[in-house]
Design a protein around this motif. Structure first.
Motif, short mmCIF file in Angstrom:
data_model
loop_
_atom_site.label_atom_id
_atom_site.label_comp_id
_atom_site.label_asym_id
_atom_site.label_seq_id
_atom_site.Cartn_x
_atom_site.Cartn_y
_atom_site.Cartn_z
N LEU A 85 0.85 -1.27 -0.11
CA LEU A 85 -0.01 -0.13 0.10
C LEU A 85 0.90 1.28 -0.12
O LEU A 85 0.37 2.38 -0.40
CB LEU A 85 -0.89 -0.07 1.14
CG LEU A 85 -1.97 -1.01 1.12
CD1 LEU A 85 -2.79 -0.87 2.56
CD2 LEU A 85 -3.01 -0.88 0.11
N GLN A 86 2.11 1.08 0.66
CA GLN A 86 3.02 2.39 0.77
C GLN A 86 4.05 2.53 -0.34
O GLN A 86 4.95 3.25 -0.10
CB GLN A 86 3.48 2.32 2.08
CG GLN A 86 2.32 2.29 3.14
CD GLN A 86 2.86 3.00 4.40
OE1 GLN A 86 3.28 4.06 4.70
NE2 GLN A 86 2.53 1.83 5.51
N LEU A 87 3.90 1.90 -1.39
CA LEU A 87 4.87 2.06 -2.32
C LEU A 87 4.94 3.33 -2.81
O LEU A 87 3.90 4.03 -2.80
CB LEU A 87 4.59 1.00 -3.58
CG LEU A 87 4.95 -0.40 -3.29
CD1 LEU A 87 4.40 -1.32 -4.59
CD2 LEU A 87 6.64 -0.91 -3.04
N LYS A 88 6.13 4.01 -3.34
CA LYS A 88 6.34 5.17 -4.02
C LYS A 88 5.13 5.39 -5.30
O LYS A 88 5.11 4.30 -6.00
CB LYS A 88 7.55 5.54 -4.29
CG LYS A 88 7.75 6.98 -4.67
CD LYS A 88 9.29 7.30 -4.94
CE LYS A 88 9.48 8.72 -5.45
NZ LYS A 88 10.82 8.94 -5.47
N ASN A 89 4.51 6.36 -5.11
CA ASN A 89 3.53 6.83 -6.20
C ASN A 89 2.56 5.66 -6.25
O ASN A 89 1.74 5.38 -7.35
CB ASN A 89 4.36 6.83 -7.65
CG ASN A 89 5.12 8.03 -7.65
OD1 ASN A 89 4.97 9.03 -7.38
ND2 ASN A 89 6.42 7.56 -8.37
N ASP A 149 -0.05 7.22 -1.69
CA ASP A 149 0.04 8.63 -2.49
C ASP A 149 -1.22 8.96 -3.16
O ASP A 149 -1.25 10.32 -3.11
CB ASP A 149 1.40 8.56 -3.42
CG ASP A 149 2.51 8.60 -2.56
OD1 ASP A 149 2.80 8.69 -1.39
OD2 ASP A 149 3.67 8.08 -3.13
N TYR A 150 -1.65 8.17 -3.83
CA TYR A 150 -2.95 8.46 -4.66
C TYR A 150 -4.27 9.02 -3.63
O TYR A 150 -4.63 9.98 -3.93
CB TYR A 150 -3.39 7.43 -5.35
CG TYR A 150 -4.64 7.43 -5.90
CD1 TYR A 150 -5.32 8.25 -6.92
CD2 TYR A 150 -5.63 6.51 -5.32
CE1 TYR A 150 -6.58 8.39 -7.21
CE2 TYR A 150 -7.06 6.70 -5.72
CZ TYR A 150 -7.67 7.64 -6.85
OH TYR A 150 -8.79 7.55 -7.17
N LEU A 151 -4.18 8.37 -2.52
CA LEU A 151 -5.33 8.83 -1.60
C LEU A 151 -4.90 10.04 -1.08
O LEU A 151 -5.79 10.92 -0.92
CB LEU A 151 -5.44 7.50 -0.79
CG LEU A 151 -5.84 6.22 -1.08
CD1 LEU A 151 -5.92 5.29 0.16
CD2 LEU A 151 -7.50 6.25 -1.64
N VAL A 152 -3.68 10.34 -0.70
CA VAL A 152 -3.35 11.61 0.16
C VAL A 152 -3.61 12.70 -0.97
O VAL A 152 -4.02 13.55 -0.63
CB VAL A 152 -1.77 11.38 0.51
CG1 VAL A 152 -1.44 12.95 0.86
CG2 VAL A 152 -1.79 10.54 1.62
N GLN A 153 -3.48 12.53 -2.27
CA GLN A 153 -3.37 13.48 -3.26
C GLN A 153 -4.74 13.95 -3.21
O GLN A 153 -5.28 14.94 -4.02
CB GLN A 153 -2.67 13.08 -4.37
CG GLN A 153 -1.13 13.18 -4.53
CD GLN A 153 -0.63 12.39 -5.84
OE1 GLN A 153 -1.28 12.06 -6.91
NE2 GLN A 153 0.93 12.25 -5.67
N ASP A 154 -5.68 12.94 -3.17
CA ASP A 154 -7.25 13.20 -3.14
C ASP A 154 -7.88 13.21 -2.09
O ASP A 154 -8.99 13.46 -2.11
CB ASP A 154 -7.91 11.85 -3.75
CG ASP A 154 -8.11 11.88 -5.19
OD1 ASP A 154 -7.71 12.61 -6.21
OD2 ASP A 154 -8.98 11.08 -5.78
#
Length: 228
Positions: free
Chosen positions: A196-200, A204-209
Motif C-alpha cells: 500500500l505504501q509503495l512510492k507513487n 500517495d494517490y489517496l493523500v493527493q485526493d
C-alpha cells in the motif's frame, strides 16, 4: 476400518493354524521317540515324515510372512488414503473460508479512510470525501498483495461484491455505510503494508485526493461467515 479388521482376523486364523500344526508336529516327534527302538525301516519312515512336516512348517512360515507383508502394504495404503482425505478436508475448509462459508481469522492490516477535516472551498466539497473509487483502489491492491479475506466496516466482501458511492455514504451489496470506512484485510501484514505504501502507489494517490488514511498492523483479525 472394516478391511483392517478382516486382515487381522485372517492373520489370527493363520497363526492359530500354525500353532495347531506345531502341536501336531510335537506329538508326532514324541511318537517317533517312543518308536526309536523299532526296526530301521520304521524309523526311516518316521524320519521322512518329520522332514516333510518341517518342510511344511517352513512353507507355512513363508506364506505367513508374505501375508504380513501384504497386510503392511494395505495398512500403508489405508494410511495414505487417510492422509489424502485429511488433505482434501483441509483444502475444503480453506476454500470455504475464502468464499465466506466459514469464519476466518489471522494476522493482517486495518486501513481507515476518512473524509478531509478541512474543506477550503465548499463548492468543491465533493473532492474532499471518500468515494467508491478510493475503496476499489485499496481493495484491488490488497488482493494483488495476497489478502485472503477483506471486510469493510465489518462486512465481508468478495471479488464479486458491488460497492457504489451514494453521496457521503457507500453501498456494499445493498448495505449502507457512512465514513469512516474501516477496511480490514487478513494476510501477511508486512507485505500488505509495504504494497500500500509503495512510492507513487495507493497511499500517495489517496493523500493527493485529500483522503485521510491510517494503516495499522494487526496480530489477529476475525471475520464472520457470509450471511445467507
Amino acid at each position: 476400518m472394516r478391511n483392517r479388521r478382516l486382515m487381522y482376523a485372517l492373520v489370527f486364523f493363520v497363526l492359530g493354524f500354525l500353532i495347531t500344526i506345531s502341536f501336531e508336529h510335537a506329538r508326532t516327534e514324541s511318537d517317533i521317540v517312543q518308536l526309536g527302538g523299532e526296526e530301521w525301516e520304521e524309523e526311516f519312515f518316521y524320519r521322512n515324515q518329520l522332514i516333510e512336516l518341517e518342510e511344511k512348517n517352513k512353507q507355512l512360515r513363508s506364506e505367513l510372512n508374505q501375508m504380513k507383508q501384504e497386510i503392511n502394504k494395505v495398512e500403508a495404503s489405508l494410511s495414505d488414503e487417510k492422509d489424502s482425505i485429511h488433505h482434501l478436508v483441509d483444502m475444503k475448509n480453506k476454500l470455504q473460508k475464502l468464499t465466506g462459508a466459514l469464519p476466518i481469522k489471522g494476522e493482517g492490516i486495518q486501513i481507515t479512510l476518512e473524509d478531509a477535516t478541512y474543506v477550503p472551498n465548499e463548492e468543491h466539497a465533493n473532492n474532499y470525501i471518500v468515494h467508491d473509487r478510493h475503496i476499489h483502489t485499496v481493495i484491488n491492491e490488497l488482493y494483488s498483495a495476497g489478502a485472503k479475506a477483506i471486510s469493510i466496516n465489518g462486512q465481508r466482501i468478495f471479488r464479486s461484491s458491488h460497492i457504489t458511492c451514494v453521496g457521503p455514504v457507500i453501498l456494499i451489496d445493498g448495505q449502507t455505510y457512512p465514513a469512516p470506512f474501516v477496511i480490514s484485510a487478513i494476510g501477511d501484514s508486512e507485505i500488505l503494508n509495504v504494497s500500500l505504501q509503495l512510492k507513487n502507489g495507493v497511499m500517495d494517490y489517496l493523500v493527493q485526493d485529500h483522503v485521510q488514511v491510517t494503516i495499522e498492523k494487526k496480530g489477529t483479525i476475525e471475520m464472520q461467515a457470509k450471511e445467507l
